[in-house]
Design a protein around this motif. Structure first.
Motif, PDB file in Angstrom:
ATOM      1  N   VAL A   1       0.836  -1.211   0.000  1.00 38.75           N
ATOM      2  CA  VAL A   1       0.000   0.000   0.000  1.00 38.75           C
ATOM      3  C   VAL A   1       0.868   1.256   0.000  1.00 38.75           C
ATOM      4  O   VAL A   1       0.551   2.239  -0.688  1.00 38.75           O
ATOM      5  CB  VAL A   1      -0.987  -0.023   1.196  1.00 38.75           C
ATOM      6  N   ALA A   2       1.989   1.213   0.710  1.00 43.93           N
ATOM      7  CA  ALA A   2       2.920   2.364   0.671  1.00 43.93           C
ATOM      8  C   ALA A   2       3.370   2.612  -0.768  1.00 43.93           C
ATOM      9  O   ALA A   2       3.479   3.765  -1.208  1.00 43.93           O
ATOM     10  CB  ALA A   2       4.126   2.087   1.569  1.00 43.93           C
ATOM     11  N   GLU A   3       3.596   1.550  -1.508  1.00 43.48           N
ATOM     12  CA  GLU A   3       4.035   1.701  -2.902  1.00 43.48           C
ATOM     13  C   GLU A   3       2.912   2.280  -3.768  1.00 43.48           C
ATOM     14  O   GLU A   3       3.167   3.132  -4.619  1.00 43.48           O
ATOM     15  CB  GLU A   3       4.497   0.358  -3.460  1.00 43.48           C
ATOM     16  N   TYR A   4       1.678   1.845  -3.552  1.00 44.59           N
ATOM     17  CA  TYR A   4       0.550   2.434  -4.302  1.00 44.59           C
ATOM     18  C   TYR A   4       0.486   3.950  -4.059  1.00 44.59           C
ATOM     19  O   TYR A   4       0.299   4.736  -4.991  1.00 44.59           O
ATOM     20  CB  TYR A   4      -0.778   1.808  -3.885  1.00 44.59           C
ATOM     21  N   ILE A   5       0.632   4.326  -2.795  1.00 47.99           N
ATOM     22  CA  ILE A   5       0.563   5.760  -2.441  1.00 47.99           C
ATOM     23  C   ILE A   5       1.731   6.505  -3.089  1.00 47.99           C
ATOM     24  O   ILE A   5       1.557   7.581  -3.677  1.00 47.99           O
ATOM     25  CB  ILE A   5       0.574   5.935  -0.903  1.00 47.99           C
ATOM     26  N   ALA A   6       2.911   5.907  -2.989  1.00 51.94           N
ATOM     27  CA  ALA A   6       4.112   6.544  -3.545  1.00 51.94           C
ATOM     28  C   ALA A   6       3.981   6.737  -5.059  1.00 51.94           C
ATOM     29  O   ALA A   6       4.330   7.790  -5.594  1.00 51.94           O
ATOM     30  CB  ALA A   6       5.338   5.705  -3.214  1.00 51.94           C
TER      31      ALA A   6
ATOM     32  N   ASP B   1      -8.049  -5.879  -4.293  1.00 49.08           N
ATOM     33  CA  ASP B   1      -8.273  -5.269  -5.615  1.00 49.08           C
ATOM     34  C   ASP B   1      -8.728  -3.810  -5.514  1.00 49.08           C
ATOM     35  O   ASP B   1      -8.741  -3.100  -6.525  1.00 49.08           O
ATOM     36  CB  ASP B   1      -9.302  -6.091  -6.408  1.00 49.08           C
ATOM     37  N   LEU B   2      -9.086  -3.369  -4.322  1.00 44.61           N
ATOM     38  CA  LEU B   2      -9.528  -1.966  -4.158  1.00 44.61           C
ATOM     39  C   LEU B   2      -8.396  -1.041  -3.703  1.00 44.61           C
ATOM     40  O   LEU B   2      -8.526   0.180  -3.780  1.00 44.61           O
ATOM     41  CB  LEU B   2     -10.661  -1.891  -3.127  1.00 44.61           C
ATOM     42  N   SER B   3      -7.306  -1.623  -3.244  1.00 42.26           N
ATOM     43  CA  SER B   3      -6.287  -0.798  -2.566  1.00 42.26           C
ATOM     44  C   SER B   3      -5.655   0.249  -3.478  1.00 42.26           C
ATOM     45  O   SER B   3      -5.475   1.408  -3.076  1.00 42.26           O
ATOM     46  CB  SER B   3      -5.182  -1.692  -1.990  1.00 42.26           C
ATOM     47  N   GLU B   4      -5.312  -0.132  -4.695  1.00 42.75           N
ATOM     48  CA  GLU B   4      -4.615   0.818  -5.566  1.00 42.75           C
ATOM     49  C   GLU B   4      -5.507   2.023  -5.880  1.00 42.75           C
ATOM     50  O   GLU B   4      -5.059   3.172  -5.831  1.00 42.75           O
ATOM     51  CB  GLU B   4      -4.170   0.125  -6.862  1.00 42.75           C
ATOM     52  N   GLY B   5      -6.774   1.753  -6.188  1.00 48.41           N
ATOM     53  CA  GLY B   5      -7.714   2.850  -6.471  1.00 48.41           C
ATOM     54  C   GLY B   5      -7.948   3.717  -5.240  1.00 48.41           C
ATOM     55  O   GLY B   5      -8.011   4.948  -5.337  1.00 48.41           O
ATOM     56  N   ARG B   6      -8.053   3.053  -4.099  1.00 44.89           N
ATOM     57  CA  ARG B   6      -8.238   3.819  -2.849  1.00 44.89           C
ATOM     58  C   ARG B   6      -7.032   4.725  -2.605  1.00 44.89           C
ATOM     59  O   ARG B   6      -7.185   5.870  -2.167  1.00 44.89           O
ATOM     60  CB  ARG B   6      -8.421   2.846  -1.671  1.00 44.89           C
ATOM     61  N   ALA B   7      -5.842   4.203  -2.879  1.00 39.39           N
ATOM     62  CA  ALA B   7      -4.627   5.004  -2.676  1.00 39.39           C
ATOM     63  C   ALA B   7      -4.607   6.217  -3.615  1.00 39.39           C
ATOM     64  O   ALA B   7      -4.268   7.334  -3.196  1.00 39.39           O
ATOM     65  CB  ALA B   7      -3.388   4.140  -2.894  1.00 39.39           C
TER      66      ALA B   7
ATOM     67  N   LYS C   1       3.751  20.198  11.500  1.00 39.17           N
ATOM     68  CA  LYS C   1       3.895  19.391  10.281  1.00 39.17           C
ATOM     69  C   LYS C   1       2.582  18.693   9.969  1.00 39.17           C
ATOM     70  O   LYS C   1       1.841  18.326  10.871  1.00 39.17           O
ATOM     71  CB  LYS C   1       5.004  18.348  10.463  1.00 39.17           C
ATOM     72  N   LYS C   2       2.332  18.529   8.670  1.00 38.16           N
ATOM     73  CA  LYS C   2       1.119  17.823   8.258  1.00 38.16           C
ATOM     74  C   LYS C   2       1.399  16.323   8.254  1.00 38.16           C
ATOM     75  O   LYS C   2       2.438  15.895   7.750  1.00 38.16           O
ATOM     76  CB  LYS C   2       0.687  18.275   6.866  1.00 38.16           C
ATOM     77  N   VAL C   3       0.470  15.568   8.803  1.00 35.42           N
ATOM     78  CA  VAL C   3       0.634  14.105   8.840  1.00 35.42           C
ATOM     79  C   VAL C   3      -0.642  13.442   8.349  1.00 35.42           C
ATOM     80  O   VAL C   3      -1.756  13.861   8.695  1.00 35.42           O
ATOM     81  CB  VAL C   3       0.969  13.625  10.277  1.00 35.42           C
ATOM     82  N   ALA C   4      -0.484  12.419   7.505  1.00 34.36           N
ATOM     83  CA  ALA C   4      -1.616  11.619   7.040  1.00 34.36           C
ATOM     84  C   ALA C   4      -1.302  10.149   7.312  1.00 34.36           C
ATOM     85  O   ALA C   4      -0.193   9.690   7.058  1.00 34.36           O
ATOM     86  CB  ALA C   4      -1.852  11.852   5.547  1.00 34.36           C
ATOM     87  N   VAL C   5      -2.291   9.432   7.846  1.00 39.04           N
ATOM     88  CA  VAL C   5      -2.095   8.055   8.309  1.00 39.04           C
ATOM     89  C   VAL C   5      -2.777   7.069   7.365  1.00 39.04           C
ATOM     90  O   VAL C   5      -3.872   7.338   6.873  1.00 39.04           O
ATOM     91  CB  VAL C   5      -2.705   7.900   9.731  1.00 39.04           C
ATOM     92  N   PHE C   6      -2.112   5.933   7.125  1.00 42.12           N
ATOM     93  CA  PHE C   6      -2.821   4.825   6.484  1.00 42.12           C
ATOM     94  C   PHE C   6      -2.599   3.549   7.290  1.00 42.12           C
ATOM     95  O   PHE C   6      -1.660   3.454   8.074  1.00 42.12           O
ATOM     96  CB  PHE C   6      -2.409   4.655   5.014  1.00 42.12           C
ATOM     97  N   GLY C   7      -3.510   2.600   7.079  1.00 33.72           N
ATOM     98  CA  GLY C   7      -3.399   1.351   7.813  1.00 33.72           C
ATOM     99  C   GLY C   7      -3.777   0.174   6.937  1.00 33.72           C
ATOM    100  O   GLY C   7      -4.488   0.332   5.938  1.00 33.72           O
TER     101      GLY C   7
END
Ligand SMILES: Cc1cc2nc3c(=O)[nH]c(=O)nc-3n(C[C@H](O)[C@H](O)[C@H](O)COP(=O)(O)O)c2cc1C
Length: 222
Positions: A69-74, A203-209, A134-140
């Protein structure tokens, strides 16, 4: 042969060819290194976005899902990402905005829910850093079916700890589309960030990211 007096008299001696070769070599080397520098990513350009905010993406993982998921976001943000265990305090301090993500392994714990490097970092490194403003955004990442009452609980812990340090928390999302019953990553009926389920909804993770990165852009995160 008489001694060369270049540049005045060299047109009449064979040294002019050596001199020309030398000049050509200088020009070639300088234009090559100019090209190389133009494409070599510097430490700062790797994390600088189009709007010049310095943004870092940090995760930790046991079995690789949080890294996916970190890679999708990146990819969506055009940034690099790294394991929080590999990052120095100075790198964190040099950022404007920070994206942080964790899995949940220590079910229903009050603290250290991640079961990863975050458990040490949150309580030994974070309190020593001045991250206020600082701005912070969290994912899990978690499993909403098998851990229905504890879905992505560690993301809620990351949220609480960064917020306690004076960070501006960004990127809340809707709980629509998930089937969990309870989560410590919810505040006022919303998730505190992006939640992904690589066990049941991979299958939803990439789109969600991608959607989340767009949302963060709208929030002025980058
Ligand atoms: C022993 C164990 C405990 C878990 N506890 C939770 C939990 O409390 N909440 C949750 O959402 N997921 C829980 N999970 C699921 C993992 O968080 C999920 O598989 C996650 O994607 C793993 O991420 P990682 O591969 O990055 O470590 C648990 C899994 C195992 C095997």
């Amino acid at each position: 042969m008489s001694r060369c007096k270049w540049p005045n008299n060299c047109s009449s001696c064979s040294h002019k060819f050596d001199i020309m070769k030398f000049i050509i070599a200088i020009v070639a080397v300088s234009s090559f290194s100019g090209t190389t520098l133009a494409f070599a990513p510097s430490a700062s350009s790797r994390i600088a976005t189009a709007l010049n905010a310095k943004v870092g993406i940090y995760y930790s993982t046991q079995t690789g899902n949080c890294e996916i998921v970190a890679e999708y976001i990146a990819q969506a943000a055009g940034l690099e990402f790294a394991d929080i265990g590999d990052v120095s305090d100075d790198m964190i301090l040099g950022l404007d905005s920070i994206i942080v993500g964790a899995p949940t392994w220590n079910t229903d714990e009050e603290e250290e829910r991640s079961g990863t490097e975050w458990d040490t970092w949150l309580y030994s490194s974070l309190p020593k850093l001045d991250l206020s403003g600082k701005k912070v955004a969290v994912f899990g990442v978690g499993d909403q079916q098998s851990y229905n009452d504890y879905y992505c609980d560690a993301a809620g812990e990351l949220y609480d700890q960064f917020k306690k340090c004076g960070c501006t928390m960004c990127g809340f999302t809707s709980i629509e589309g998930y089937e969990h019953s309870a989560s410590k990553a919810e505040r006022d009926g919303k998730f505190v960030g992006l939640m992904c389920d690589e066990d049941n909804q991979y299958d939803l993770s990439e789109g969600r990211a991608k959607d989340w990165v767009d949302q963060l852009k709208g929030e002025g995160f980058f």
